[in-house]
Motif scaffolding. Sequence first.
Motif, PDB file in Angstrom:
ATOM      1  N   ARG A  87      -3.544 -10.334   2.463  1.00  0.00           N
ATOM      2  CA  ARG A  87      -4.535 -10.707   1.521  1.00  0.00           C
ATOM      3  C   ARG A  87      -4.472 -12.005   1.813  1.00  0.00           C
ATOM      4  O   ARG A  87      -3.189 -12.069   1.474  1.00  0.00           O
ATOM      5  CB  ARG A  87      -4.321 -10.124   0.034  1.00  0.00           C
ATOM      6  CG  ARG A  87      -3.866 -10.186   0.073  1.00  0.00           C
ATOM      7  CD  ARG A  87      -4.091  -9.196  -2.051  1.00  0.00           C
ATOM      8  NE  ARG A  87      -4.150  -9.738  -2.542  1.00  0.00           N
ATOM      9  CZ  ARG A  87      -4.994  -8.808  -3.683  1.00  0.00           C
ATOM     10  NH1 ARG A  87      -3.737  -7.936  -4.200  1.00  0.00           N
ATOM     11  NH2 ARG A  87      -5.762  -9.306  -4.468  1.00  0.00           N
ATOM     12  N   GLU A 146       2.630   1.286   3.990  1.00  0.00           N
ATOM     13  CA  GLU A 146       2.772  -0.720   4.749  1.00  0.00           C
ATOM     14  C   GLU A 146       2.268  -1.488   3.896  1.00  0.00           C
ATOM     15  O   GLU A 146       1.405  -1.923   3.314  1.00  0.00           O
ATOM     16  CB  GLU A 146       1.628  -0.750   5.746  1.00  0.00           C
ATOM     17  CG  GLU A 146       0.042  -0.055   5.399  1.00  0.00           C
ATOM     18  CD  GLU A 146      -0.897   0.002   6.578  1.00  0.00           C
ATOM     19  OE1 GLU A 146      -0.229   0.245   7.285  1.00  0.00           O
ATOM     20  OE2 GLU A 146      -1.576  -0.337   6.227  1.00  0.00           O
ATOM     21  N   ASP A 173       0.873  -1.424   0.012  1.00  0.00           N
ATOM     22  CA  ASP A 173       0.032  -0.279  -0.078  1.00  0.00           C
ATOM     23  C   ASP A 173       0.935   1.195   0.344  1.00  0.00           C
ATOM     24  O   ASP A 173       1.367   1.692   0.775  1.00  0.00           O
ATOM     25  CB  ASP A 173      -0.833   0.304   1.203  1.00  0.00           C
ATOM     26  CG  ASP A 173      -1.663   1.303   0.897  1.00  0.00           C
ATOM     27  OD1 ASP A 173      -1.859   1.916   0.781  1.00  0.00           O
ATOM     28  OD2 ASP A 173      -3.077   0.659   1.748  1.00  0.00           O
ATOM     29  N   ARG A 217      -0.300  -4.601   2.994  1.00  0.00           N
ATOM     30  CA  ARG A 217      -1.730  -5.224   3.964  1.00  0.00           C
ATOM     31  C   ARG A 217      -2.199  -6.307   4.021  1.00  0.00           C
ATOM     32  O   ARG A 217      -1.465  -6.943   2.444  1.00  0.00           O
ATOM     33  CB  ARG A 217      -3.039  -4.351   3.426  1.00  0.00           C
ATOM     34  CG  ARG A 217      -3.064  -2.679   3.961  1.00  0.00           C
ATOM     35  CD  ARG A 217      -3.926  -2.345   3.324  1.00  0.00           C
ATOM     36  NE  ARG A 217      -3.685  -2.083   2.108  1.00  0.00           N
ATOM     37  CZ  ARG A 217      -4.738  -2.687   1.034  1.00  0.00           C
ATOM     38  NH1 ARG A 217      -5.800  -3.700   0.912  1.00  0.00           N
ATOM     39  NH2 ARG A 217      -4.581  -2.617  -0.187  1.00  0.00           N
TER      40      ARG A 217
END
Length: 440
Positions: free
Chosen positions: A351, A347, A342, A349
């Motif tokens: 998934r 940062e 991101d 993220r």
Amino acid sequence: MAVEAADGIAALVDWSDLLPVILEDISQRVHGDDRAVFAAVCKSWRRAASAAGPRLSPPSLHLVALCSGANAVDFSSRHGDVVKTAYLGSGGARPHRIIGCSHGWLVVVDEACRASLLEPFTDGAQVPLPPVTSFDCEYFVTAVGGDGDGVPEYFAVDNHAYHHHLQGHRKIEWKPPKLVPVQSMRDEFFQKAAIAPGSHRKESYAAVMVSHSGGSGLAFARSGDDRWTSLPTQALTRYADVIWHNGAFYTLTRGDGAVEAWEPDGRALKPRLVTGPVMRWEFKRLVEFHSDTFHQPAFYEGARYLAKQADGGGGLLVVSTVAILDDSNALRARRFKVFDVDEDKGEWRSRDDVGDAAVLVGINHGECVSTREYPCLKPNCVYYVVKSFAADFEEEEKGCSRYESGVCDVKTGVASRMSVFRRAAGGHPVWFVPSAVSRR
């Protein structure tokens, strides 16, 4: 008279002008080492030898590795079985190891540690990159000795001078350089390479970035450059991966997982921090669980890769893996995790779904491919090829290394090993997507 007439006819025949279909038919009747000799006769015979046999179909995925002797490239199935061999030309130095693969090119290092781009499909064309002795730090790498065949016996590597150069200072205190045998240099100096594609068909590449010296150094060269340009890096930083994405080179550090973008700034590249250091290792709890369960320390080996998403305009992914080993160095478990990079929030993220895409990771250019275009792949999975810890072979053949290919479901993170195989030359096999180049 008859003999003289036959000799005269033979002298008038240009065997390279035989129809391709005839040459391919002859090539299919030649086997073993004779096939390589056939391919070495001339360019048209080499094309025929490479074209003979099965064709690589668009909806298939292959592993590519250099053959023993490096006179050909093997295209293998995901299980390590060779399905096609493309023969290389007799001119130029033989490639020794693959350090990158993207846009239809392999980035290879030869026996003298010279790097080049290799196009394995058509005629084995090679585009030389700057020599390893031509860094912008004059005394960083120097060839020593040799027997006149262009292959030095040693390389003198002066890391002290190199770090002074990165800091913008001249070397003041003299320290002797390290003498590195050519065998170690070609196997270990270059870690990984990424290619920025050319803007037009006549340009093989726009730029190449390499990580070197155990991942502690970065350098790049534009098309036409005669030397490597070093990039400023911190002394303790080690780089795990490098990739070309959206007009910039991106790097991922090995320890803290920071992602940087190296963007054009005149003739130089300027770094931009994309995500800061990861504060907590993503597999910490898993390693602790194995230590507690088996009442002994869990040994592990981790790796991280960058991959670009299938839509081209999307962001980057970080694919992280860990191999948990027992005290005999046998593989106990392998797990994967996938993260979005991101850039807005700086940062990662987590998934657990990449849709109908499959993610390819390894030494190659990491990327997502659509399983609608490649129905042989499973959606929402990571396909990987790594050095193997499996005890499938009781004895290692001299010069052989073990590799394993496998698939991991992104949702569960559990990897299923598909196969373990040996490669005698060319080092790490890489994923190769046939649609990226012209096919045979």
